[in-house]
Design an enzyme around this catalytic site. Structure first.
Site, PDB file in Angstrom:
ATOM      1  N   PHE A 164      38.872  37.626  34.902  1.00 59.88           N
ATOM      2  CA  PHE A 164      37.912  37.550  36.006  1.00 59.88           C
ATOM      3  C   PHE A 164      36.489  37.223  35.551  1.00 59.88           C
ATOM      4  O   PHE A 164      35.675  36.762  36.345  1.00 59.88           O
ATOM      5  CB  PHE A 164      37.906  38.875  36.798  1.00 59.88           C
ATOM      6  CG  PHE A 164      37.168  40.001  36.102  1.00 59.88           C
ATOM      7  CD1 PHE A 164      35.778  40.072  36.173  1.00 59.88           C
ATOM      8  CD2 PHE A 164      37.834  40.968  35.371  1.00 59.88           C
ATOM      9  CE1 PHE A 164      35.082  41.109  35.524  1.00 59.88           C
ATOM     10  CE2 PHE A 164      37.153  41.987  34.717  1.00 59.88           C
ATOM     11  CZ  PHE A 164      35.772  42.049  34.790  1.00 59.88           C
ATOM     12  N   LYS A 188      46.259  29.348  36.447  1.00 56.61           N
ATOM     13  CA  LYS A 188      46.444  30.586  37.235  1.00 56.61           C
ATOM     14  C   LYS A 188      45.205  31.434  36.978  1.00 56.61           C
ATOM     15  O   LYS A 188      45.131  32.187  36.021  1.00 56.61           O
ATOM     16  CB  LYS A 188      47.719  31.299  36.766  1.00 56.61           C
ATOM     17  CG  LYS A 188      48.369  32.246  37.775  1.00 56.61           C
ATOM     18  CD  LYS A 188      47.521  33.402  38.207  1.00 56.61           C
ATOM     19  CE  LYS A 188      47.412  34.505  37.194  1.00 56.61           C
ATOM     20  NZ  LYS A 188      46.353  35.509  37.566  1.00 56.61           N
ATOM     21  N   GLU A 191      43.134  36.890  39.966  1.00 54.59           N
ATOM     22  CA  GLU A 191      43.231  37.209  41.396  1.00 54.59           C
ATOM     23  C   GLU A 191      41.986  37.937  41.886  1.00 54.59           C
ATOM     24  O   GLU A 191      41.798  38.094  43.085  1.00 54.59           O
ATOM     25  CB  GLU A 191      44.487  38.054  41.657  1.00 54.59           C
ATOM     26  CG  GLU A 191      44.499  39.458  41.043  1.00 54.59           C
ATOM     27  CD  GLU A 191      44.874  39.490  39.558  1.00 54.59           C
ATOM     28  OE1 GLU A 191      44.819  38.438  38.902  1.00 54.59           O
ATOM     29  OE2 GLU A 191      45.203  40.589  39.065  1.00 54.59           O
ATOM     30  N   SER A 241      42.754  41.179  28.749  1.00 53.95           N
ATOM     31  CA  SER A 241      42.626  42.393  27.939  1.00 53.95           C
ATOM     32  C   SER A 241      43.654  42.362  26.792  1.00 53.95           C
ATOM     33  O   SER A 241      44.657  41.650  26.869  1.00 53.95           O
ATOM     34  CB  SER A 241      42.862  43.610  28.827  1.00 53.95           C
ATOM     35  OG  SER A 241      44.095  43.452  29.490  1.00 53.95           O
ATOM     36  N   CYS A 296      33.177  39.088  27.018  1.00 54.79           N
ATOM     37  CA  CYS A 296      33.945  39.457  25.822  1.00 54.79           C
ATOM     38  C   CYS A 296      33.069  39.358  24.580  1.00 54.79           C
ATOM     39  O   CYS A 296      33.465  39.811  23.513  1.00 54.79           O
ATOM     40  CB  CYS A 296      35.181  38.592  25.682  1.00 54.79           C
ATOM     41  SG  CYS A 296      34.778  36.893  25.351  1.00 54.79           S
ATOM     42  N   GLU A 396      37.329  49.651  24.699  1.00 53.50           N
ATOM     43  CA  GLU A 396      36.519  48.621  25.363  1.00 53.50           C
ATOM     44  C   GLU A 396      36.143  49.153  26.744  1.00 53.50           C
ATOM     45  O   GLU A 396      37.023  49.463  27.547  1.00 53.50           O
ATOM     46  CB  GLU A 396      37.319  47.322  25.510  1.00 53.50           C
ATOM     47  CG  GLU A 396      36.532  46.250  26.248  1.00 53.50           C
ATOM     48  CD  GLU A 396      37.318  44.963  26.479  1.00 53.50           C
ATOM     49  OE1 GLU A 396      38.512  45.022  26.799  1.00 53.50           O
ATOM     50  OE2 GLU A 396      36.691  43.884  26.357  1.00 53.50           O
TER      51      GLU A 396
END
Ligand code: NAD
Length: 496
Positions: A164, A188, A191, A241, A296, A396
């Site tokens: 995301f 893809k 979402e 992740s 990240c 994290e």
């Protein structure tokens, strides 16, 4: 409480029911399930995203397969020209695209502009495919009169599954290279913020990519797994992740596919006593709180070495407490919300946990509220007096929470980097070439910053990552991407 001017100019207030883009047309998926997609600053639902089924995925794969025959026979220079057209369209629509990223993801409009710029740069690099895709040869390479050469050829259908936090850029780490080298693609996106992909695919359509060459399928975990499992999908590019990255790597590899998976991160910023403190701190603030810590490459652990620690935590804490938090479309805002209410609860849970473990909450963002915007805000937070064995020191957090350590020597600071299971990025702030060189050599992370807090490689360099931050060998972007998306074919020739 901080007030943002209302209302701010949004591109649209609602984007309706999202559609897939397959075979050059927008189509409603078979999906029986849909998710609501909120604007993280306002909490208002701004779209519904379909969870595409295995059947929807198969329709996309079949369209891609049909398109592949002609696309791989299209000369590289002609393929490159389509990327030139896309680049121009993206330049023209960069501002709208950036504003939609803010609406759906929550980062500030300047951060979104930076993200869109990075996506465009990948298109620019991929447009150089006639040079990048060249093979090599050697006369008399096998024996006198027998020449040997390597050709790079496309592989087939690839799929990209993205997170995301960069709803535009991460797909562009991969697909321009895949498609420029003659493969076909199915994206893809996450979402959680799928709307920017609608705009991107509108531009892809207008740029003139033939039907079926680049496709978009919306969905979540099951849609991703349908792509990974599909026998006609030859390779997977994934970012997300670490736990998911590792699972996707294993699943795709077990099916004999090419796979590259970026994972999570816990990036360390080391500050030496000889660092230029003011510059270092403003750079660190941008690293730690940019995109609300949901990068990240975000700095998440700060290690002050030697006598610098006291001055560092004071200067850092003051700067962090002045950050203006609000809706990212307000140009004066420096930090937006996190992606969802669930993620806000998770980040706040980490602050609670750190406090329970004995850390001192030196700056507390838990109670922050932004007037007029009931969304998912957490203020800049500093956890001080953290020990290596605490959960907050290891996990994290992926939010605007920074943990502070003190180290006696550079070696101890490097040890903080190296004992982390993650290896995405590490930065040193120093005026010493020797310290910088030692850090560069010994720190086990894939992207090293020397006085640079967000060590983000530009498009013609690979995006590094080691340990649990990357599973695979060939990274996104640059020459690594060209190799990932092509097979090497060797030709040995003798003319009698
Ligand atoms: P996520 O792992 O929840 O989701 C990433 C993608 O995988 C999404 O498209 C999601 O639909 C899909 N997915 C989720 N569960 C899945 C499963 N079990 N099987 C298959 N697919 C699945 O990640 P996120 O929360 O969207 O993104 C944040 C994470 O991404 C952070 O950990 C961050 O560090 C990482 N990230 C890493 C890099 C990098 O370069 N290493 C870059 C950006 C983000």
């Amino acid at each position: 409480m901080v007030r943002s001017p209302t209302p701010l100019p949004e591109v649209k207030s609602h984007y309706g029911d999202l559609q897939n883009y397959i075979d050059g047309v927008w189509r409603s998926p078979e999906a029986a399930e849909w998710l609501d997609d909120p604007n993280p600053a306002t909490g208002r639902i701004i779209a519904r995203v379909p969870l595409s089924t295995r059947e929807d995925v198969d329709v996309a794969v079949q369209a891609a397969l049909r398109a592949w025959d002609a696309w791989r026979e299209t000369p590289p220079l002609d393929r490159a020209r389509t990327f030139f057209a896309l680049r121009d369209l993206m330049e023209r629509h960069a501002e709208d695209l950036s504003r939609v990223v803010v609406q759906d993801m929550g980062k500030t409009v300047d951060e979104a502009r930076g993200e869109v710029r990075r996506a465009i740069e990948n298109v620019e690099v991929a447009a150089g495919i006639p040079s990048l895709m060249m093979g090599y040869n050697l006369e008399d390479g096998a024996a006198k009169g027998i020449d040997e050469e390597v050709l790079y050829q496309p592989v087939g259908v690839f799929a990209g599954i993205s997170p995301f936090n960069f709803p535009v850029m991460v797909q562009f780490w991969f697909w321009p290279y895949a498609v420029a080298t003659g493969n076909v693609w199915i994206a893809k996106p996450s979402e959680q913020d799928p709307i920017p992909s609608q705009l991107v695919f509108d531009l892809i359509h207008r740029a003139g990519f033939p039907a079926g060459v680049v496709n978009l399928v919306h969905g979540a975990k099951d849609t991703a797994n349908a792509l990974i499992d599909h026998p006609d999908v030859r390779g997977i590019s994934f970012v997300g992740s670490s736990a998911t990255a590792k699972a996707v790597y294993a699943r795709a590899a077990a099916a004999g596919k090419r796979v590259q998976c970026g994972g999570g991160a816990k990036n360390v910023l080391v500050v030496m006593p000889d660092a230029k403190l003011d510059t270092a701190v403003s750079n660190m603030i941008a690293s730690c709180y940019g995109c609300a810590g949901e990068r990240c490459l975000a700095g998440s652990v700060v290690v002050g070495v030697g006598g610098v620690h006291e001055a560092l935590r004071k200067t850092f804490g003051e700067a962090a407490s002045k950050l203006k938090v609000g809706y990212g479309l307000d140009e004066t805002v420096r930090m937006g919300p996190v992606i969802s209410s669930a993620h806000r609860d998770r980040v706040v849970g980490f602050i609670n946990r750190g406090e329970a473990e004995g850390a001192r909450v030196a700056l507390d963002g838990r109670q922050l509220r932004v007037r007029d915007y009931p969304g998912y805000f957490v203020g800049p937070t500093v956890l001080d007096d953290v020990r290596a064995d605490m959960g907050v020191a290891q996990a994290e957090i992926f939010g605007p929470v920074v943990t502070f350590f003190e180290a006696d020597r550079l070696d101890d600071a490097i040890e903080t980097v190296n004992r982390s299971p993650y290896g995405n990025a590490a930065t040193i702030y120093t005026s010493s070439g020797k310290a910088a060189r030692d850090f560069r050599h010994h720190a086990r992370a894939g992207n090293i910053g020397i006085n640079v807090g967000v060590a983000a490689p530009v498009a013609y360099f690979p995006f590094g990552g080691t340990k649990d931050s990357f599973f695979g060998d060939l990274h996104p972007q640059g020459r690594d991407a060209i190799r990932f998306f092509t097979e090497s074919k060797v030709v040995i020739t003798r003319w009698l």
